[in-house]
Design an enzyme around this catalytic site. Structure first.
Site, PDB file in Angstrom:
ATOM      1  N   TRP A   4      -1.993   0.701  -0.126  1.00  0.00           N
ATOM      2  CA  TRP A   4      -3.380   0.953  -0.596  1.00  0.00           C
ATOM      3  C   TRP A   4      -3.436   0.953  -2.108  1.00  0.00           C
ATOM      4  O   TRP A   4      -4.376   0.443  -2.720  1.00  0.00           O
ATOM      5  CB  TRP A   4      -3.898   2.265  -0.010  1.00  0.00           C
ATOM      6  N   ASP A   5      -2.412   1.540  -2.731  1.00  0.00           N
ATOM      7  CA  ASP A   5      -2.319   1.478  -4.190  1.00  0.00           C
ATOM      8  C   ASP A   5      -2.254   0.037  -4.675  1.00  0.00           C
ATOM      9  O   ASP A   5      -2.888  -0.319  -5.668  1.00  0.00           O
ATOM     10  CB  ASP A   5      -1.036   2.187  -4.657  1.00  0.00           C
ATOM     11  N   ALA A   6      -1.456  -0.769  -3.996  1.00  0.00           N
ATOM     12  CA  ALA A   6      -1.281  -2.154  -4.435  1.00  0.00           C
ATOM     13  C   ALA A   6      -2.585  -2.931  -4.293  1.00  0.00           C
ATOM     14  O   ALA A   6      -2.951  -3.730  -5.161  1.00  0.00           O
ATOM     15  CB  ALA A   6      -0.173  -2.831  -3.628  1.00  0.00           C
ATOM     16  N   GLY A  47      -4.988  -1.788  -7.087  1.00  0.00           N
ATOM     17  CA  GLY A  47      -4.698  -2.359  -8.402  1.00  0.00           C
ATOM     18  C   GLY A  47      -5.333  -3.733  -8.569  1.00  0.00           C
ATOM     19  O   GLY A  47      -5.913  -4.047  -9.609  1.00  0.00           O
TER      20      GLY A  47
END
Lengths: 406, 406
Positions: B164-166, B169
Site C-alpha cells: 500500500w505504501d508503494a 508513493g
C-alpha cells in the site's frame, strides 16, 4: 468552479487485466477522457473474477471506472485504421496512447507516430525484452514469496494482491504526465517503456533487499506476522478477532507499554536477557518474548475493548477484517467517506465504488463514476473524436467493424 | 541531448519510511531536484531495516536515491523558518512540497502558502481524518491477510511487501504532476490530500472485492498458491526448486497442455467430471485435479529442464527465487539490464541499484544514482536555493540550526 485537473487530456487505451487499465483509470479519475478500445466481444479480461452472483465480471468494471468504451474489430484492417485514427487524433491534450498490447506491427510506436509526430505512448510489457510476464509469474521471482508465511512453512507463498500490477499502473500514469509535460514545453512526443519485472525488481532494490542479499549473502527468514527489524505482531482477542500491533518508533513502543501496563515487565526483561528494548533492533531481537508478554492482555479483551483502550493513546494498531467485515464494519469503507459512493453498475447492481484516492482540493473530489458497458460509447466516440457522419457510423456498425453495447 | 523530463522541477520533501520518500524518489529519478529535509541526526526511518553488515540502514538509501539532503533543527524557530523558505522558494518549477509529516502548525498548507500563494502541497496521512496508520496496520483491515496463505491456516497472514505504501508513493507522484500541470495553466496552486487507508480500500474496490463482498455476501476462501478464478499453481522440480504456472488465457492453457503432453488426460477429465476446461471458471473449479495431473511432469524435471521445455511456447510461468537467488541468478536483476547499475554508497559499499522503471526514451534512461548522505547538501542548498552567504551559512552551522554530513 475549477475543472478536474486533467479535464483537457484524452488518452486512448488498449489494454487488459490490471496494470494498464489501472493506469488509465488513475488518469480518468482525475478528469481525463480515457477511451478504452476492445475487440468486439471484449478482451482477455472481460470475464475475469471476481464475478457477481449473476456471473458478470466485477473485476472489469472495477478497473475501468470513468472511462469511455468502444468495441472495434481489431482483426479487420478498417478496424485497425479507426483505432489508429483515434490514437493519432488532433488536439493539444490528445495523442496519448497507453497499452499493454504487443507494441508491434500496426501498434508499433514508429507506425503510430506517422499519424501524429508528437505522440506520447506508454508501452507496458512483461519483461524489458517484450516477452510476456504477469504479476503471478513475476512475484515468485522477487524473493517475497519465500519470505512470506508462517515460520514452519516449507513452500513459498504468493501474494493474493497483484501488487506489482498496482504499482505499475501508478507509474504509467506518472510517466504519461511527465512525457505530456515535456511535450507541452518542447513539442516533442516520446515512447515510454515500462516492464513489469523492472517495476518489481526495482522495488525489491528500493526496499534494501537487493543490497542485503548482495552484502550480507543471507536471506531474511520468513517470520509469520512479525515485522522485520522492529516489533510488530498479531494477537487474538477474546471474541475471536485478531489485531495487528506495531511498535516501530520509540513513541509507539512507550504508548503500547503504558496502555497494557507492561513497563515493569519489560524493564525486568531487559535486565534478564540484555535486549535493549529502547532500540528497534532490540525489540526485533526480543520479538517472541514481547509477544508472549503482551498476549494475555489481548486474550482478556474483546476487539471493542482493545479499540477503546487504544483510542487517542498513540498506539499503532489495526483490526484484521475479512473483505466482508471491511464492507460491513469499517466506516472508512462506506459512504461516510467521500472516497466512496454507492453507484449502479448496469447489469450488475448498486454497490460501493471508490473514486481517486487523490483529492486535489482546487477542483474538489470527483465522485466515483461507474464503468462503461463494453461498447457503450462507440457511436459517440466515432462522432465526437473522429468526426464521422451518422451514415458512415451506420455503415461501420452494419459491417461489424464496430459494435455498441449489447 | 534532451534533458530528463522533470529537470526543471524542484520538490521539497519532509518525510519518513516508504510512501512519501518513494513519491519523491519517483520524481527525482525522472530528473527533478528533490530536497529531503530531516531533523539533525535523521528522521524516524534513519535506522530502518534491512541493515548492512556494518549496521547501516539499507532501507534509507534505497528510498532516497538521487535526492539532495539537508539536516535542519526542526525544533528551533530558525530551523523551521529555513524549511519554510525552502518550501516557498521562487521559480516556476519550485513551490512543491511533499510530506507525510503532520500538516499542521508551521507545516499547515495555509501557513505555508503565505510564503508562496501558488504552492502545490501533497499531504499524506494514515487515515483521511489525519490520524496515524502504517502499511502494517492498514493491510489487516483490507481483507487480504484473511485471503492469504495455505488453505488450512487458521490465522490471517500479512504481506512482507509494504504494497500500500508503494502504491501510495506512485499516486503522490501522479498527483503532484497533475497539480503542477494545473498550476502551469491557471496559476493556481493547491493542496493534495492522500490517505493510506483510502489508497488501500480503493484498490480493494478496484479489484472487485468490495462488490463481491456486498453482492455475494461471501468471502473467497484462502487458497494457497492457486490463482483466483482461473488456473495457476506452484510445482516442485526434481532439483528442489519451485515454479509458478499460470493458465489465465485459452492460449496459455493450450500451450501448457501441449508442452506437458496432457491434452488427452484433460479431455478425459472433462468427460468424467463435467468441468469445462476451455473456460477460466472450469479450470478454476478443477484446479486441484489439474494440479495433480501436471505435478509428475514437474517432479521429473529440473528447473533448467522446465525452462528449456517452456522456452518460446507461450506457457506463462516463472521460477521462485529467494532474494539471494534473484541477485545471483536472474539476468534481469543485474547490470545486463540497463535499469540497474552497481553504485558505491558511501559508508556501505558498492551494490546493485535500480533507476526508474520508467524509460522515457526522448532523454534516455538516467542511470541509477546513489542516495545522499544525511546532510550532504546542507551547505549547497542554503547557498543555491536560499541564496545565503558563506558567513550566514557558517553562523547557522555554528548555532546547530543546520548540520552537514558526518
Amino acid at each position: 468552479m475549477t475543472a478536474q485537473p486533467l479535464a483537457d487530456l484524452r488518452v486512448i487505451e488498449g489494454s487488459a487485466f490490471v496494470a494498464a487499465p489501472l493506469g488509465g483509470m488513475t488518469l480518468a479519475q482525475l478528469g481525463a477522457d480515457v477511451i478504452r478500445f476492445d475487440q468486439v466481444g471484449g478482451g482477455l479480461d472481460v470475464n475475469r473474477w471476481p464475478l457477481s452472483p449473476s456471473g458478470e465480471s466485477l473485476f472489469w468494471p472495477g478497473l475501468n471506472k470513468g472511462k469511455r468504451s468502444i468495441q472495434v474489430d481489431l482483426r479487420a484492417p478498417e478496424g485497425r485504421e479507426l483505432v489508429g485514427e483515434l490514437i493519432g487524433s488532433s488536439g493539444e491534450g490528445a495523442g496519448i496512447f497507453l497499452t499493454n498490447f504487443p507494441a508491434r506491427g500496426w501498434l508499433a510506436y514508429d507506425a503510430l507516430r506517422e499519424r501524429r509526430a508528437d505522440l506520447v505512448m506508454c508501452a507496458m510489457t512483461g519483461n524489458p525484452d517484450g516477452s510476456s510476464e504477469v504479476d503471478y509469474t513475476v512475484n515468485p521471482a522477487t524473493g517475497f514469496p519465500w519470505a512470506t508465511g508462517p515460520r514452519d512453512l516449507a513452500v513459498p507463498l504468493n501474494s493474493v494482491l497483484p501488487a506489482w500490477d498496482a504499482i505499475m499502473g501508478g507509474l504509467a500514469a506518472t510517466g504519461i504526465l511527465a512525457a505530456e509535460r515535456h511535450r507541452t514545453r518542447t513539442g516533442e512526443g516520446q515512447l515510454i517503456r515500462l516492464a513489469l519485472s523492472d517495476v518489481a525488481f526495482a522495488m525489491v532494490g528500493n526496499l534494501g533487499r537487493i543490497a542485503e542479499a548482495q552484502l550480507d549473502g543471507q536471506d531474511a527468514e520468513r517470520d509469520g506476522n512479525y515485522l522485520y527489524g522492529a516489533f510488530g505482531h498479531d494477537f487474538a482477542t477474546n471474541d475471536g478477532r485478531r489485531v495487528m500491533i506495531v511498535a516501530l518508533t520509540g513513541r509507539q513502543w512507550h504508548a503500547l507499554q503504558e496502555v497494557t501496563q507492561t513497563q515493569h515487565v519489560f524493564e525486568g526483561l531487559t535486565t534478564v536477557t540484555g535486549h535493549d528494548l529502547s532500540s528497534e533492533d532490540g525489540r526485533f531481537g526480543a520479538r517472541d518474548l514481547i509477544a508472549a508478554i503482551l498476549r494475555p492482555w489481548f486474550e482478556a479483551r474483546s476487539l471493542e475493548q482493545v479499540r477503546d483502550a487504544f483510542a487517542d493513546t498513540g498506539v499503532s494498531w489495526g483490526p484484521y477484517q475479512t473483505f466482508h467485515q471491511l464492507v460491513d464494519e469499517d466506516p472508512r469503507c462506506s459512504v461516510q467517506n467521500p472516497l466512496f459512493s454507492t453507484v449502479e453498475q448496469p447489469g450488475i447492481g448498486a454497490y460501493l465504488m471508490p473514486g481517486s484516492p487523490l483529492e486535489l482540493t482546487a477542483a474538489g473530489r470527483q465522485p466515483a463514476r461507474r464503468a462503461p458497458l463494453l461498447g457503450e460509447h462507440t457511436e459517440e466516440i466515432l462522432g465526437d473524436v473522429l468526426g464521422l457522419s451518422g451514415a458512415e457510423i451506420g455503415r461501420l456498425f452494419d459491417a461489424g467493424t464496430v459494435a455498441g453495447a449489447s
